[in-house]
Design a protein around this motif. Sequence first.
Motif, PDB file in Angstrom:
ATOM      1  N   UNK A 187       0.830  -1.211   0.000  1.00 29.71           N
ATOM      2  CA  UNK A 187       0.000   0.000   0.000  1.00 29.71           C
ATOM      3  C   UNK A 187       0.861   1.257   0.000  1.00 29.71           C
ATOM      4  N   UNK A 188       1.954   1.204   0.741  1.00 37.48           N
ATOM      5  CA  UNK A 188       2.863   2.353   0.778  1.00 37.48           C
ATOM      6  C   UNK A 188       3.448   2.626  -0.604  1.00 37.48           C
ATOM      7  N   UNK A 189       3.923   1.581  -1.255  1.00 40.46           N
ATOM      8  CA  UNK A 189       4.545   1.758  -2.576  1.00 40.46           C
ATOM      9  C   UNK A 189       3.518   2.264  -3.583  1.00 40.46           C
ATOM     10  N   UNK A 190       2.310   1.685  -3.561  1.00 37.78           N
ATOM     11  CA  UNK A 190       1.276   2.103  -4.506  1.00 37.78           C
ATOM     12  C   UNK A 190       0.901   3.567  -4.307  1.00 37.78           C
ATOM     13  N   UNK A 191       0.798   3.980  -3.034  1.00 34.13           N
ATOM     14  CA  UNK A 191       0.393   5.352  -2.762  1.00 34.13           C
ATOM     15  C   UNK A 191       1.543   6.333  -2.953  1.00 34.13           C
ATOM     16  N   UNK A 192       2.695   5.965  -2.445  1.00 33.31           N
ATOM     17  CA  UNK A 192       3.837   6.884  -2.487  1.00 33.31           C
ATOM     18  C   UNK A 192       4.356   7.088  -3.905  1.00 33.31           C
ATOM     19  N   UNK A 193       4.383   6.023  -4.701  1.00 32.44           N
ATOM     20  CA  UNK A 193       4.942   6.110  -6.052  1.00 32.44           C
ATOM     21  C   UNK A 193       3.863   6.029  -7.131  1.00 32.44           C
ATOM     22  N   UNK A 194       2.601   6.164  -6.707  1.00 34.44           N
ATOM     23  CA  UNK A 194       1.457   6.235  -7.627  1.00 34.44           C
ATOM     24  C   UNK A 194       1.409   5.034  -8.565  1.00 34.44           C
ATOM     25  N   UNK A 212       7.143  -6.161 -11.420  1.00 37.69           N
ATOM     26  CA  UNK A 212       7.343  -5.590 -12.754  1.00 37.69           C
ATOM     27  C   UNK A 212       6.932  -4.118 -12.775  1.00 37.69           C
ATOM     28  N   UNK A 213       5.861  -3.797 -12.057  1.00 40.09           N
ATOM     29  CA  UNK A 213       5.432  -2.405 -11.989  1.00 40.09           C
ATOM     30  C   UNK A 213       6.437  -1.558 -11.214  1.00 40.09           C
ATOM     31  N   UNK A 214       7.095  -2.150 -10.232  1.00 36.31           N
ATOM     32  CA  UNK A 214       8.074  -1.427  -9.424  1.00 36.31           C
ATOM     33  C   UNK A 214       9.259  -0.978 -10.268  1.00 36.31           C
ATOM     34  N   UNK A 215       9.633  -1.793 -11.223  1.00 38.16           N
ATOM     35  CA  UNK A 215      10.805  -1.456 -12.052  1.00 38.16           C
ATOM     36  C   UNK A 215      10.580  -0.212 -12.897  1.00 38.16           C
ATOM     37  N   UNK A 216       9.339   0.222 -13.032  1.00 36.63           N
ATOM     38  CA  UNK A 216       9.069   1.435 -13.801  1.00 36.63           C
ATOM     39  C   UNK A 216       9.386   2.702 -13.007  1.00 36.63           C
ATOM     40  N   UNK A 217       9.703   2.555 -11.737  1.00 35.16           N
ATOM     41  CA  UNK A 217      10.035   3.687 -10.883  1.00 35.16           C
ATOM     42  C   UNK A 217      11.538   3.681 -10.585  1.00 35.16           C
ATOM     43  N   UNK A 218      12.264   4.687 -11.073  1.00 36.76           N
ATOM     44  CA  UNK A 218      13.719   4.708 -10.881  1.00 36.76           C
ATOM     45  C   UNK A 218      14.144   4.625  -9.416  1.00 36.76           C
ATOM     46  N   UNK A 219      13.373   5.207  -8.521  1.00 33.54           N
ATOM     47  CA  UNK A 219      13.747   5.201  -7.111  1.00 33.54           C
ATOM     48  C   UNK A 219      13.647   3.818  -6.488  1.00 33.54           C
ATOM     49  N   UNK A 220      12.980   2.877  -7.169  1.00 32.20           N
ATOM     50  CA  UNK A 220      12.777   1.540  -6.606  1.00 32.20           C
ATOM     51  C   UNK A 220      13.552   0.455  -7.334  1.00 32.20           C
ATOM     52  N   UNK A 221      14.177   0.790  -8.441  1.00 33.89           N
ATOM     53  CA  UNK A 221      14.844  -0.230  -9.237  1.00 33.89           C
ATOM     54  C   UNK A 221      15.948  -0.911  -8.442  1.00 33.89           C
ATOM     55  N   UNK A 222      16.786  -0.149  -7.765  1.00 30.99           N
ATOM     56  CA  UNK A 222      17.900  -0.735  -7.033  1.00 30.99           C
ATOM     57  C   UNK A 222      17.443  -1.471  -5.773  1.00 30.99           C
ATOM     58  N   UNK A 223      16.219  -1.310  -5.368  1.00 28.98           N
ATOM     59  CA  UNK A 223      15.686  -2.004  -4.187  1.00 28.98           C
ATOM     60  C   UNK A 223      14.731  -3.138  -4.569  1.00 28.98           C
ATOM     61  N   UNK A 224      14.668  -3.439  -5.844  1.00 27.30           N
ATOM     62  CA  UNK A 224      13.735  -4.465  -6.304  1.00 27.30           C
ATOM     63  C   UNK A 224      14.081  -5.829  -5.738  1.00 27.30           C
ATOM     64  N   UNK A 225      15.361  -6.196  -5.700  1.00 24.77           N
ATOM     65  CA  UNK A 225      15.750  -7.515  -5.213  1.00 24.77           C
ATOM     66  C   UNK A 225      15.394  -7.692  -3.737  1.00 24.77           C
ATOM     67  N   UNK A 226      15.625  -6.652  -2.952  1.00 21.55           N
ATOM     68  CA  UNK A 226      15.279  -6.728  -1.530  1.00 21.55           C
ATOM     69  C   UNK A 226      13.760  -6.869  -1.365  1.00 21.55           C
ATOM     70  N   UNK A 227      13.024  -6.114  -2.157  1.00 20.34           N
ATOM     71  CA  UNK A 227      11.577  -6.192  -2.099  1.00 20.34           C
ATOM     72  C   UNK A 227      11.087  -7.569  -2.545  1.00 20.34           C
ATOM     73  N   UNK A 228      11.726  -8.151  -3.546  1.00 20.89           N
ATOM     74  CA  UNK A 228      11.339  -9.474  -4.036  1.00 20.89           C
ATOM     75  C   UNK A 228      11.548 -10.532  -2.953  1.00 20.89           C
ATOM     76  N   UNK A 229      12.665 -10.467  -2.251  1.00 24.47           N
ATOM     77  CA  UNK A 229      12.905 -11.424  -1.167  1.00 24.47           C
ATOM     78  C   UNK A 229      11.884 -11.255  -0.043  1.00 24.47           C
ATOM     79  N   UNK A 230      11.571 -10.041   0.268  1.00 23.90           N
ATOM     80  CA  UNK A 230      10.599  -9.767   1.323  1.00 23.90           C
ATOM     81  C   UNK A 230       9.221 -10.329   0.963  1.00 23.90           C
TER      82      UNK A 230
END
Length: 200
Positions: free
Chosen positions: A114-121, A134-152
């Motif tokens: 919910x935070x990601x959807x609201x904060x990064x629209x 896949x939607x997260x990768x469209x946001x530059x601020x989240x690309x480098x944190x995608x792997x951590x988010x995937x594990x979580x």
Amino acid sequence: MSARTILVALVLAATTSAAPSWAAPTQAAPTAHAEEDIRDIRGPVAIPRWWPFAAGGLALLMIGGAIVALRRRRRERARTPEERALEKIENAQVFADRELPREYAIVVSDALRSYIEERFELRAEHATTDEFLDAVTSKPALVERRDVLAQFLAACDLAKFARFALPADSMQSLQQLARQFVVTTHVAAHPSSSASGGVS
């Protein structure tokens, strides 16, 4: 007096003493059923004196409840996505203390999504984990944190769908990871907040 005169007098007397059926309608005796249908007019119903006070008190309670709900909604809207997410993550600790990994994973993962959807629209409410990533990768601020988010999210999915028993230390690690993700993405998007102490 002649016999004819006497006969006429008798006829007149008979007609005056017995009236015809059409001259005076007969009234039938009231039956038991008719007596039951006839009721006296009832008097006015007295309204209790306490009724106006009760109605006024109920109206005040309803107005007060509406005001409280409106104020809570306004305060909720005034809070930032980071503050709401961190509060939900902290509230998930209740399920960790009760050793309920599935409920814990649901609350923590929903808070982060919910935070990601609201904060990064992002609009991915009903998306699967892969679609969400896949939607997260469209946001530059989240690309480098995608792997951590995937594990979580993968660990949370195991607890939610596979009924995987998360030990207490794993749930604690997930909570710290979720909190760190919120704080770091907030600071990355608002560098000025790091100088003022970041998100509490």
